[in-house]
Scaffold this active site. Structure first.
Site, mmCIF file in Angstrom:
data_model
loop_
_atom_site.group_PDB
_atom_site.id
_atom_site.type_symbol
_atom_site.label_atom_id
_atom_site.label_comp_id
_atom_site.label_asym_id
_atom_site.label_seq_id
_atom_site.Cartn_x
_atom_site.Cartn_y
_atom_site.Cartn_z
ATOM 1 N N LYS A 165 1.063 -1.079 0.064
ATOM 2 C CA LYS A 165 0.025 -0.015 -0.092
ATOM 3 C C LYS A 165 0.882 1.165 0.008
ATOM 4 O O LYS A 165 1.974 1.100 0.283
ATOM 5 C CB LYS A 165 -0.988 -0.132 1.263
ATOM 6 N N ASP A 194 -2.512 -5.337 2.939
ATOM 7 C CA ASP A 194 -2.703 -4.443 3.999
ATOM 8 C C ASP A 194 -2.533 -4.920 5.377
ATOM 9 O O ASP A 194 -3.298 -5.838 5.966
ATOM 10 C CB ASP A 194 -4.109 -4.008 4.164
ATOM 11 N N HIS A 195 -1.473 -4.726 6.016
ATOM 12 C CA HIS A 195 -0.967 -5.701 7.201
ATOM 13 C C HIS A 195 -2.185 -5.449 8.198
ATOM 14 O O HIS A 195 -1.641 -6.546 9.235
ATOM 15 C CB HIS A 195 0.520 -5.372 7.534
ATOM 16 N N LYS A 199 -3.590 -8.711 11.277
ATOM 17 C CA LYS A 199 -3.490 -8.942 12.851
ATOM 18 C C LYS A 199 -4.544 -9.931 13.347
ATOM 19 O O LYS A 199 -5.759 -9.747 12.930
ATOM 20 C CB LYS A 199 -3.696 -7.310 13.215
ATOM 21 N N GLU A 233 -0.829 7.121 17.144
ATOM 22 C CA GLU A 233 0.468 6.800 17.172
ATOM 23 C C GLU A 233 1.410 7.759 17.756
ATOM 24 O O GLU A 233 1.075 8.992 17.743
ATOM 25 C CB GLU A 233 0.953 6.310 15.861
ATOM 26 N N ASP A 252 -1.966 7.199 4.101
ATOM 27 C CA ASP A 252 -1.254 6.263 4.563
ATOM 28 C C ASP A 252 -2.117 5.248 5.650
ATOM 29 O O ASP A 252 -1.626 4.063 5.690
ATOM 30 C CB ASP A 252 -0.319 7.096 5.392
ATOM 31 N N HIS A 257 -5.771 1.246 6.169
ATOM 32 C CA HIS A 257 -6.027 0.434 7.303
ATOM 33 C C HIS A 257 -7.318 0.755 7.784
ATOM 34 O O HIS A 257 -7.975 -0.263 8.235
ATOM 35 C CB HIS A 257 -4.879 0.836 8.339
ATOM 36 N N LYS A 343 0.068 10.875 13.800
ATOM 37 C CA LYS A 343 1.545 10.606 14.518
ATOM 38 C C LYS A 343 1.744 11.655 15.695
ATOM 39 O O LYS A 343 1.032 12.765 15.559
ATOM 40 C CB LYS A 343 2.660 11.034 13.289
HETATM 41 C C1 BG6 Z 1 2.284 1.376 8.072
HETATM 42 C C2 BG6 Z 1 2.272 2.957 7.891
HETATM 43 O O1 BG6 Z 1 1.183 1.011 7.030
HETATM 44 O O2 BG6 Z 1 1.377 1.092 9.476
HETATM 45 C C3 BG6 Z 1 2.941 3.583 9.100
HETATM 46 O O3 BG6 Z 1 2.898 3.427 6.794
HETATM 47 C C4 BG6 Z 1 2.368 3.333 10.235
HETATM 48 O O4 BG6 Z 1 3.052 5.029 9.012
HETATM 49 C C5 BG6 Z 1 2.140 1.737 10.428
HETATM 50 O O5 BG6 Z 1 3.031 3.492 11.491
HETATM 51 C C6 BG6 Z 1 1.404 1.300 11.677
HETATM 52 O O6 BG6 Z 1 1.577 -0.221 11.807
HETATM 53 P P1 BG6 Z 1 1.646 -1.044 13.069
HETATM 54 O O7 BG6 Z 1 1.412 -2.405 12.671
HETATM 55 O O8 BG6 Z 1 2.982 -0.490 13.785
HETATM 56 O O9 BG6 Z 1 0.340 -0.496 13.828
#
Ligand code: BG6
Length: 492
Positions: A165, A194-195, A199, A233, A252, A257, A343
């Site tokens: 992504k 999309d990681h 989860k 975050e 992002d 997400h 952020k």
């Molecule tokens: C990423 C973003 O896809 O996901 C980052 O590019 C973000 O900006 C991150 O910090 C957050 O992922 P996780 O797994 O740390 O919650």
């Protein structure tokens, strides 16, 4: 167009037992980059240690010639990455076996020969007909040329491709990218990653909602007052100015997400957990989402962002976004979904909160604090691995008076299950891609629809409002959600 990669048996029926993929050659583009270092190389090693890699596999790191490495240098690089970011230490027989499978093959669009040779050597080493999996961990601008090269060289044939992504930057660019991808790969070969969907607790939204009888009857507009999907975050941009300046928090985090999580929270029960019915139901949610209304969007930027190296002094890139989204279907009409991410905020969290309506008959004298917070009836899903789920409700405080207090029932993954098979988001998804299961990956129509409803914001972004690092973003974000409040487990 190359023939579609045949799904394995496990791809047709989401597995109950743990499956081990067919033999594979895995090529990681962007192998010297940040994502490979933090997630992919440590993740592949963890899969190997967990016995989830194929019986035979070879991993080829790739990057354009100027940053090419020798096999030995790549092995050293991988070891460093695993040591710094991995959950397993790069030592012993497990590391030695993994290290032997690592190779490097440089690839420029006009000189792909070293990569082609490395893939051929790896296939010979494995023997038979191993599958090929390409992971495009490269900047979005490079997706097109890498895909083109995979087509031109014939490497794409029968293979699978994982694409990072953000997929495009708006509707037109996503459509163009989909066209490029589809000129080389069939949709069944494409795994847009999309990681967040890898989860554990996001997947568990499905289990919680559809494997239990008690929630589904109240999971709708008759009983739910509003939903929050909140991913603050504490980190800043961590030296990623070049990526972030072009991307911003909306692209992002939100359009990717948070919208995907919303799809799982809001979807109708799929007929099965196979990729098609699952993704069809998610698509219906996206189809029902109304185009974003600028009156319900807040863009913020933390003070000090413009002083970071590589950031324009007058940058209007948002490092914070909060918005209200409407899902205009029978289940959700009139129920606002509030999304927030940013952020340099006060806390790191990944929380979905479903807020239930209060009962109509208020026979209990509650205290003003509880009324103000409206925290009586909530289901809270924390999907930061390993995550937890809590039901918050009101109970009688012990004593002669009928006084209500806030109570909570909580289920913690960490305390409740043996976590031997737990995988991090990327690990889980790379495994699913090797198994050919697309359930947890995004589809071309879904991505395009999300860009479509985002157009009002992308075409006309309101100016960013500044906020202090460590705070909760601009004041306007609190007004956006009023009379409700952003809920975080430890009260903010
Ligand atoms: C990423 C973003 O896809 O996901 C980052 O590019 C973000 O900006 C991150 O910090 C957050 O992922 P996780 O797994 O740390 O919650």
């Amino acid at each position: 167009m190359s023939p579609a990669a045949k799904p394995t048996k496990t791809a047709r029926r989401r597995k109950m037992a743990i499956a081990v993929p067919d033999n594979h050659v895995i090529v990681v583009f962007g192998a010297t980059g940040d994502l490979a270092k933090r997630k992919l190389l440590p993740g592949l090693f963890h899969l190997a240690k967990a016995g989830l890699m194929p019986a035979k596999y070879q991993i080829i790191g790739s990057s354009p010639a100027p940053s090419a490495l020798s096999d030995d240098d790549f092995r050293r690089h991988a070891k460093e990455a695993v040591r710094e970011f991995g959950s397993s230490r790069p030592t012993g027989a497990a590391w030695q076996a993994f290290e032997t499978a690592l190779h490097f093959g440089a690839a420029d669009p006009n000189d792909p020969a070293p990569l082609v040779a490395a893939v051929q050597a790896a296939e010979k080493e494995i023997g038979g007909h191993p599958r090929r999996l390409f992971h495009l961990a490269v900047p979005p601008g490079a997706f097109g040329s890498v895909v083109g090269m995979l087509g031109d060289t014939g490497l794409a044939e029968g293979s699978r491709v994982i694409i990072e992504k953000p997929f495009g930057t708006d509707l037109a660019s996503a459509q163009a990218l989909n066209q490029t991808v589809h000129s080389v790969f069939a949709e069944s070969q494409v795994f847009r990653i999309d990681h967040f969907l890898g989860k554990e607790s996001v997947d568990n939204i499905l289990a919680l909602r559809f494997a239990n009888g008690f929630l589904e009857p109240i999971w709708n507009r008759d009983h739910v007052s509003h939903v929050q999907i909140d991913v603050p975050e504490t980190i800043g941009i961590e030296g990623r100015a070049e990526f972030f300046e072009k991307t911003g928090t909306f692209r992002d985090m939100i359009v990717t997400h948070l919208f995907q999580v919303l799809g799982f929270v809001a979807m109708e029960p799929p007929t099965s957990l196979n990729a098609k019915p699952l993704r069809d139901e998610k698509q219906k949610v996206f189809d029902a989402m109304r185009p974003l209304d600028l009156a319900h969007v807040v863009r913020g930027q933390y003070r000090g962002y413009r002083a970071e190296a590589g950031v324009a002094r007058d940058s209007q890139t948002e490092t914070f976004a909060a918005l209200r989204v409407e899902v205009d279907n029978w289940r959700w009409a009139g129920v606002p979904f509030y999304l927030r991410s940013g952020k340099s905020l006060g806390q790191r969290r990944s929380v979905t909160t479903v807020n239930f309506k209060e009962p109509t008959l208020r026979m209990f004298p509650t205290d003003a604090r509880i009324d103000k917070d409206g925290r009586g009836n909530q289901l809270v899903i924390d999907f930061d691995d390993p995550g937890w789920i809590a039901a918050r409700f009101l109970a009688k405080e012990p004593g002669p008076a009928m006084r209500l207090g806030e109570a909570e029932m909580i289920f913690r993954y960490a305390d409740s299950f043996v976590r031997a098979h737990e995988l991090e988001g990327y690990e889980r998804l790379i495994l699913e891609a090797m198994l050919g299961d697309q359930s947890l990956f995004t589809r071309s129509d879904g991505i395009e629809r999300l860009w479509e409803i985002s157009a009002p914001l992308i075409e006309n972004p309101p100016p960013v409002e500044l906020y202090s690092p460590g705070s909760w973003g601009p004041e306007a974000a609190h007004k956006l959600i009023a009379p409700h409040r952003w809920y975080l487990p430890d009260g903010h």
